[in-house]
Write a protein that holds these residues in place. Sequence first.
Motif, PDB file in Angstrom:
ATOM      1  N   PRO A 152       3.965   5.697  -2.156  1.00  0.00           N
ATOM      2  CA  PRO A 152       4.043   4.233  -2.161  1.00  0.00           C
ATOM      3  C   PRO A 152       4.948   3.705  -1.053  1.00  0.00           C
ATOM      4  N   GLU A 208      -1.245   0.229  -4.376  1.00  0.00           N
ATOM      5  CA  GLU A 208      -0.642   1.543  -4.278  1.00  0.00           C
ATOM      6  C   GLU A 208       0.878   1.528  -4.153  1.00  0.00           C
ATOM      7  N   GLY A 240       0.803  -1.216   0.000  1.00  0.00           N
ATOM      8  CA  GLY A 240       0.000   0.000   0.000  1.00  0.00           C
ATOM      9  C   GLY A 240       0.833   1.262   0.000  1.00  0.00           C
ATOM     10  N   SER A 241       0.354   2.258   0.717  1.00  0.00           N
ATOM     11  CA  SER A 241       1.011   3.559   0.743  1.00  0.00           C
ATOM     12  C   SER A 241       1.030   4.087   2.166  1.00  0.00           C
ATOM     13  N   GLY A 285      -6.389  -1.281  -8.319  1.00  0.00           N
ATOM     14  CA  GLY A 285      -5.728  -2.255  -7.456  1.00  0.00           C
ATOM     15  C   GLY A 285      -6.340  -3.633  -7.581  1.00  0.00           C
ATOM     16  N   TYR A 321      -1.318   3.918  -9.071  1.00  0.00           N
ATOM     17  CA  TYR A 321      -2.767   4.090  -8.969  1.00  0.00           C
ATOM     18  C   TYR A 321      -3.200   4.052  -7.504  1.00  0.00           C
ATOM     19  N   GLY A 322      -3.897   5.120  -7.090  1.00  0.00           N
ATOM     20  CA  GLY A 322      -4.322   5.223  -5.705  1.00  0.00           C
ATOM     21  C   GLY A 322      -5.771   4.857  -5.471  1.00  0.00           C
TER      22      GLY A 322
END
Length: 865
Positions: free
Chosen positions: A247, A284, A112-113, A300, A294-295
């Motif tokens: 990220p 992410e 993820g982020s 995802g 891509y958020g």
Amino acid sequence: MSTATPTIVLVGHGMVGQRFLEALAERGLTATHRVVVLCEEPRPAYDRVQLTSYFSGKTPEDLSMTDLRFIEDHGIELRVGDPAETIDREARKVTARSGLVVDYDVLVLATGSYPFVPPVPGKDAEGCFVYRTIEDLLAIEEYAKKATTGAVVGGGLLGLEAAGALKGLGLTSHIVEFAPRLMPVQVDEGGGAALLRTIEEMGLSVHTGVGTQEIVVGEDGAVTGMKLSDGSELSTDLVVFSAGVRPRDQLARDCGLTVGERGGISVDEQCRTVNDPHVFAIGECALASDGRVYGLVAPGYEQAETAAATIAADEAAFTGADLSTKLKLLGVDVASFGDAHGTAEDCLDVVYSDSRAGLYKKLVIGRDGTLLGGILVGDAEAYGTLKAFTGSVPPVAPEALVLPAGAGAPVQLGPSALPDDAIICSCHNVSKGTIRGAVTDHQCTTVPEVKKCTKAGTGCGSCVKVLGQLVTAELEASGVEVDKGLCGCFSQTREELYEIVLALRINTYQDLLDRHGREEARGGDGCEICKPTVGSIIASLAPTIGASGYVLDGEQAALQDTNDHFLANLQKNGSYSVVPRIPGGEIAPEKLIVIGEIARDFGLYTKITGGQRIDMFGARVEQLPLIWARLVDAGFESGHAYGKSLRTVKSCVGQTWCRYGVQDSVRMAIDLELRYRGLRSPHKLKSAVSGCQRECAEAQSKDFGVIATANGWNLYVGGNGGATPRHADLLAQDLSDAELVRLIDRFLMFYIRTADRLERTSTWLERIPGGLEHVRDVVVHDSLGICDELEKLMQAHVAHYRDEWAETINDPEKLARFVSFVNAPDTPDPVVAFVPERDQMKPDLPLLSIGMRPAEDVLEGSAQR
């Protein structure tokens, strides 16, 4: 290093990670592989998209996306609170924080982020938070108990949600955004302006075009304020950073995987890392082959499915994704799709803007008429259909797609007009053709069945309405009879039940159920859908069918929803609010004093409503009759704020005081409110009367609105100022007083007769065949020959009106229901307690969440028993 049973290790268990596990199971890989999940958070995957709903009452368990039975059935080894710390790519081993070492054949990174926190002085002070996980929200909620003001750094999606959460926690809230507008990625200048106006009207302070220079810290190490780039200072004792995300790629960096210049683990079209075919990255943390991180959850999910397919040796590729989004921020619909900012060469904009209503709609059109994209603020009802038409030429003119109902010729451009390859669910990339196939080929007959078959509607949920329309249309096209009955107890619609009750003079719910209910429901108790619906029908027809118009009489009492059951509005902490009727918003000083004395004596929170009334919050159920008795003695009656009935008829001061007024709007508003008070209907009714064309009472946003002219009155119908704003339509103009009342009588009774359950006049007017013209034919020109009957029904209501509060306080038997505990009538509910705020009080929310008896420093329910 291969093992006897191939091992897949998933690092990270968020929404994308969970979708990857589901994709593995769908391909049978959980049966042939050992699957190990290393999850950093102390809980399995949950719905981060709906994170803010925690502050609306959802629990962490409600947000969970993980079915532990699924984990168990597929033999998945899920380790929560035990993140991966090192990766040895040469030996193909992952070491977790606990010391566990796992050999892998395939490693999937879904880390993820992380929230970006600007490197400003004081950013680590006590009172500074990020807004990313459930644990973050729990920490914010706890700290907010000792705070009065909060500031959010960042005016994007999460920033606005965070600001709304702070406001909901009782804090004065500020939003600081460096860009010149809110949500700069999703909306343009016009959309940002509409959003700004709406949010400021909610009481939030917005500071755009300025950055945070410093977090001011007090001697105790806690936040006391912020210094902004324009030299101003902001006093605040809680700060939430929501300035974007980055990220989480440190694990990849540490083990030598290639990362992008601005972060993100570089992957190919199969989501494999570019320098190790045994390692994948999704979500992410991944830098896709098109150079983007891509958020959004939909890309995802697509990456998760691509990785799972590749591991299963199936052909799949992720080459990019649609960035369309539909959101509800602080109750405001915001959507963008396609080329929303009009970057294509020679494109044209079609724009509709109404600053007063907070509406902004823009479509980007190519020279050949192709719909390229758009932005919707304030009303995103058409998002699903418009997004599906993106890339094609719609069958109607662009301006017809952005004009709101009531502002031009209405366009019914339903999903049946879409091509089969139109994407209906972007979260799971499900087309209209796939949905049709679920109905025709897989015999799905309901939306839940189609969801299970296709996964459409199981992501963000924005496509569910279109999904339902498609399922119904496909079933009808296949010759399948679609059950349009009210519920499982009745096969008839609400309109049909109304006609049965009126024609046969049925005046009890049980009689209607036993004579006209479904066979299997007869003799039963009914359900929570049909009981209040039939109760409303009987109440609206009571004088005509020989029923009691008092909703707490006999069987009627058992049919009511919670609010009607106690003739007051239930609030979040179990207390009730009391709203006396103030016709037309006109009130004498003596009556104002009475309201103030009652609020003071019972310890109630008072607020002036948008309907020109005074709302008193915080009454315990056993206090309601005592409060009503004081109000009735002073000449007040029920304002029916709790019922699906007439709420208010607002007014301006009209020609009596205003130099622009041309008619006596106050007198007319009072007359109309007293005429239609207590009228039970499918949904609430709101009205307003403006004394001139300046429209200060906002009559065109009401179910029926009246605007004065030099020659009389203009009547508008079908307006709505709520979550789905709609301008009212002009039904008739230059009416005399008598003509106006007669048409309103007819309009309201025709609406009550033909509307669906819980259908506002705005929705009804658009749904009913023929729309406004049909309603005008019936109500004005008597095309169905029923106007005499409609007028008589209204006259019966007016003649038999009784105040429900007065009826109740004069009936000892009815008073017995007003207790917190039936078996302990003298015991107040211990959870109903309050704490002070701004010289008044508010619910003690922490007490509510733990359900304990109030502490000594908590204000109990009132000062008078």
